[in-house]
Design an enzyme around this catalytic site. Structure first.
Site, PDB file in Angstrom:
ATOM      1  N   ARG A  60      -5.258  27.543 -67.255  1.00 43.83           N
ATOM      2  CA  ARG A  60      -3.860  27.937 -67.423  1.00 43.83           C
ATOM      3  C   ARG A  60      -3.455  28.026 -68.892  1.00 43.83           C
ATOM      4  O   ARG A  60      -3.967  27.290 -69.728  1.00 43.83           O
ATOM      5  CB  ARG A  60      -2.949  26.950 -66.681  1.00 43.83           C
ATOM      6  CG  ARG A  60      -3.033  27.124 -65.180  1.00 43.83           C
ATOM      7  CD  ARG A  60      -2.263  26.059 -64.448  1.00 43.83           C
ATOM      8  NE  ARG A  60      -2.885  24.735 -64.589  1.00 43.83           N
ATOM      9  CZ  ARG A  60      -2.436  23.650 -63.976  1.00 43.83           C
ATOM     10  NH1 ARG A  60      -1.362  23.712 -63.209  1.00 43.83           N
ATOM     11  NH2 ARG A  60      -3.061  22.490 -64.132  1.00 43.83           N
ATOM     12  N   THR A 101     -12.922  20.045 -56.596  1.00 43.46           N
ATOM     13  CA  THR A 101     -12.171  21.176 -57.148  1.00 43.46           C
ATOM     14  C   THR A 101     -12.681  21.598 -58.527  1.00 43.46           C
ATOM     15  O   THR A 101     -12.689  22.788 -58.864  1.00 43.46           O
ATOM     16  CB  THR A 101     -10.662  20.847 -57.203  1.00 43.46           C
ATOM     17  OG1 THR A 101      -9.943  21.948 -57.727  1.00 43.46           O
ATOM     18  CG2 THR A 101     -10.379  19.608 -58.054  1.00 43.46           C
ATOM     19  N   THR A 160       5.773  15.620 -64.396  1.00 41.02           N
ATOM     20  CA  THR A 160       4.360  15.984 -64.316  1.00 41.02           C
ATOM     21  C   THR A 160       3.497  14.736 -64.284  1.00 41.02           C
ATOM     22  O   THR A 160       3.908  13.674 -64.753  1.00 41.02           O
ATOM     23  CB  THR A 160       3.939  16.859 -65.521  1.00 41.02           C
ATOM     24  OG1 THR A 160       2.598  17.331 -65.336  1.00 41.02           O
ATOM     25  CG2 THR A 160       3.989  16.075 -66.826  1.00 41.02           C
ATOM     26  N   ARG A 186      10.285  21.053 -64.915  1.00 35.68           N
ATOM     27  CA  ARG A 186       8.899  21.097 -64.432  1.00 35.68           C
ATOM     28  C   ARG A 186       8.282  22.442 -64.755  1.00 35.68           C
ATOM     29  O   ARG A 186       8.948  23.484 -64.646  1.00 35.68           O
ATOM     30  CB  ARG A 186       8.832  20.848 -62.924  1.00 35.68           C
ATOM     31  CG  ARG A 186       7.423  21.067 -62.358  1.00 35.68           C
ATOM     32  CD  ARG A 186       7.177  20.387 -61.042  1.00 35.68           C
ATOM     33  NE  ARG A 186       5.875  20.717 -60.495  1.00 35.68           N
ATOM     34  CZ  ARG A 186       4.717  20.178 -60.892  1.00 35.68           C
ATOM     35  NH1 ARG A 186       4.711  19.263 -61.847  1.00 35.68           N
ATOM     36  NH2 ARG A 186       3.561  20.533 -60.350  1.00 35.68           N
ATOM     37  N   GLN A 212       5.145  18.959 -54.420  1.00 30.16           N
ATOM     38  CA  GLN A 212       5.654  18.758 -55.774  1.00 30.16           C
ATOM     39  C   GLN A 212       6.767  19.747 -56.100  1.00 30.16           C
ATOM     40  O   GLN A 212       7.767  19.381 -56.746  1.00 30.16           O
ATOM     41  CB  GLN A 212       4.531  18.894 -56.795  1.00 30.16           C
ATOM     42  CG  GLN A 212       3.590  17.705 -56.843  1.00 30.16           C
ATOM     43  CD  GLN A 212       2.647  17.774 -58.024  1.00 30.16           C
ATOM     44  OE1 GLN A 212       2.168  18.840 -58.390  1.00 30.16           O
ATOM     45  NE2 GLN A 212       2.358  16.638 -58.619  1.00 30.16           N
ATOM     46  N   ASP A 237      -9.722  24.169 -65.747  1.00 36.80           N
ATOM     47  CA  ASP A 237      -8.310  24.537 -65.801  1.00 36.80           C
ATOM     48  C   ASP A 237      -8.145  25.634 -66.843  1.00 36.80           C
ATOM     49  O   ASP A 237      -8.381  25.400 -68.033  1.00 36.80           O
ATOM     50  CB  ASP A 237      -7.453  23.318 -66.157  1.00 36.80           C
ATOM     51  CG  ASP A 237      -5.960  23.562 -65.984  1.00 36.80           C
ATOM     52  OD1 ASP A 237      -5.543  24.731 -65.952  1.00 36.80           O
ATOM     53  OD2 ASP A 237      -5.209  22.580 -65.883  1.00 36.80           O
ATOM     54  N   SER A 284       2.815  25.801 -61.577  1.00 39.23           N
ATOM     55  CA  SER A 284       1.941  26.965 -61.440  1.00 39.23           C
ATOM     56  C   SER A 284       1.900  27.423 -59.985  1.00 39.23           C
ATOM     57  O   SER A 284       1.794  26.600 -59.069  1.00 39.23           O
ATOM     58  CB  SER A 284       0.529  26.634 -61.920  1.00 39.23           C
ATOM     59  OG  SER A 284       0.532  26.339 -63.298  1.00 39.23           O
ATOM     60  N   GLU A 285       1.966  28.719 -59.814  1.00 38.65           N
ATOM     61  CA  GLU A 285       1.975  29.312 -58.487  1.00 38.65           C
ATOM     62  C   GLU A 285       0.821  28.793 -57.622  1.00 38.65           C
ATOM     63  O   GLU A 285      -0.315  28.695 -58.081  1.00 38.65           O
ATOM     64  CB  GLU A 285       1.849  30.830 -58.616  1.00 38.65           C
ATOM     65  CG  GLU A 285       1.810  31.573 -57.296  1.00 38.65           C
ATOM     66  CD  GLU A 285       1.634  33.065 -57.507  1.00 38.65           C
ATOM     67  OE1 GLU A 285       2.211  33.830 -56.711  1.00 38.65           O
ATOM     68  OE2 GLU A 285       0.937  33.464 -58.453  1.00 38.65           O
ATOM     69  N   CYS A 286       1.146  28.455 -56.386  1.00 37.00           N
ATOM     70  CA  CYS A 286       0.134  28.052 -55.409  1.00 37.00           C
ATOM     71  C   CYS A 286       0.565  28.636 -54.074  1.00 37.00           C
ATOM     72  O   CYS A 286       1.325  28.011 -53.334  1.00 37.00           O
ATOM     73  CB  CYS A 286       0.023  26.529 -55.338  1.00 37.00           C
ATOM     74  SG  CYS A 286      -1.130  25.956 -54.055  1.00 37.00           S
ATOM     75  N   ARG A 298      -5.066  27.269 -60.829  1.00 40.69           N
ATOM     76  CA  ARG A 298      -5.269  26.820 -62.211  1.00 40.69           C
ATOM     77  C   ARG A 298      -5.797  27.947 -63.089  1.00 40.69           C
ATOM     78  O   ARG A 298      -6.615  27.751 -63.984  1.00 40.69           O
ATOM     79  CB  ARG A 298      -6.182  25.584 -62.276  1.00 40.69           C
ATOM     80  CG  ARG A 298      -5.563  24.351 -61.645  1.00 40.69           C
ATOM     81  CD  ARG A 298      -6.189  23.048 -62.139  1.00 40.69           C
ATOM     82  NE  ARG A 298      -7.594  22.942 -61.802  1.00 40.69           N
ATOM     83  CZ  ARG A 298      -8.053  22.459 -60.651  1.00 40.69           C
ATOM     84  NH1 ARG A 298      -7.214  22.037 -59.727  1.00 40.69           N
ATOM     85  NH2 ARG A 298      -9.345  22.389 -60.416  1.00 40.69           N
TER      86      ARG A 298
END
Length: 203
Positions: free
Chosen positions: A128, A114, A149, A49, A70, A126, A52-54, A94
């Site tokens: 990223r 969003t 994903t 996977r 996730q 997005d 992305s940091e959240c 993102r």
């Protein structure tokens, strides 16, 4: 792209004891991590996977998104497989950063979705950059991945950088009252391949 390996150590978790590999993106100064389990020397596709940091979802248990759930589901799946990799990428919101993410949340509190919130702040939906993944996977000896994903952009990005995506595994999280609009927006505006319930609500 100048992504360099720094160090590796064991990381015991409730799911398994992973090896944690630290990488530095010298261009941005950002630090990224890969968690690995098992042996990759056979060259076969590896369950994996790109996460992305959240901070809000991963560490503060936010119900506004599906990120924390996730992350847990992916680590649990890798542990059950006995072999896999998770790239933890420092691309909060993102790619817009934590404070701008909070600004975007403020706009969402007032009714924006969003995507609209990011765009009102002057960002793309997005932002990223997945080019950092290929040198990390190269260092780990991974050339093919079974990717967990719902995001077709991740599949396309990895393949564009020479990483073969042998399979795509859905990673769907249940709707709740707080994340319903977020998930249906991901399905409707960002093309995420979510379940029938999400798609129907998006339409």
């Amino acid at each position: 792209m100048s992504v360099v390996f720094v160090a590796a150590s064991k990381l015991p978790t409730p799911f398994a004891t992973f090896t944690m590999h630290g990488f530095l993106d010298e261009a941005s100064g950002k630090e990224h991590v890969a968690l690995t389990l098992g042996d990759f020397s056979d060259g076969l596709p590896v369950l994996g996977r790109l996460h992305s940091e959240c901070l809000t979802g991963d560490a503060l248990f936010s119900q506004r998104c599906d990120c924390g759930a996730q992350l847990e589901a992916a680590l649990r799946a890798i542990a059950e497989e006995g072999r896999g990799v998770l790239l933890y990428l420092r691309q909060e919101g993102r790619g817009i950063g934590l404070l701008n993410k909070i600004r975007a949340y403020e706009l969402q509190d007032a009714g924006a979705d969003t995507v609209e919130a990011n765009e009102r702040l002057g960002f793309a939906a997005d932002q990223r950059d997945y080019s950092i993944c290929q040198p990390m996977l190269d260092h780990l000896g991974i050339s093919a991945i079974k990717l967990m994903t719902n995001n077709p952009r991740k599949v396309k990005a990895l393949e564009g950088f020479g990483v073969r995506v042998a399979e795509r595994h859905p990673l769907e999280i249940r709707l709740n009252v707080h994340n319903r609009k977020y998930l249906t927006t991901k399905a409707g505006k960002l093309g995420h391949m979510l379940g029938l319930q999400h798609q129907e609500e998006a339409e």
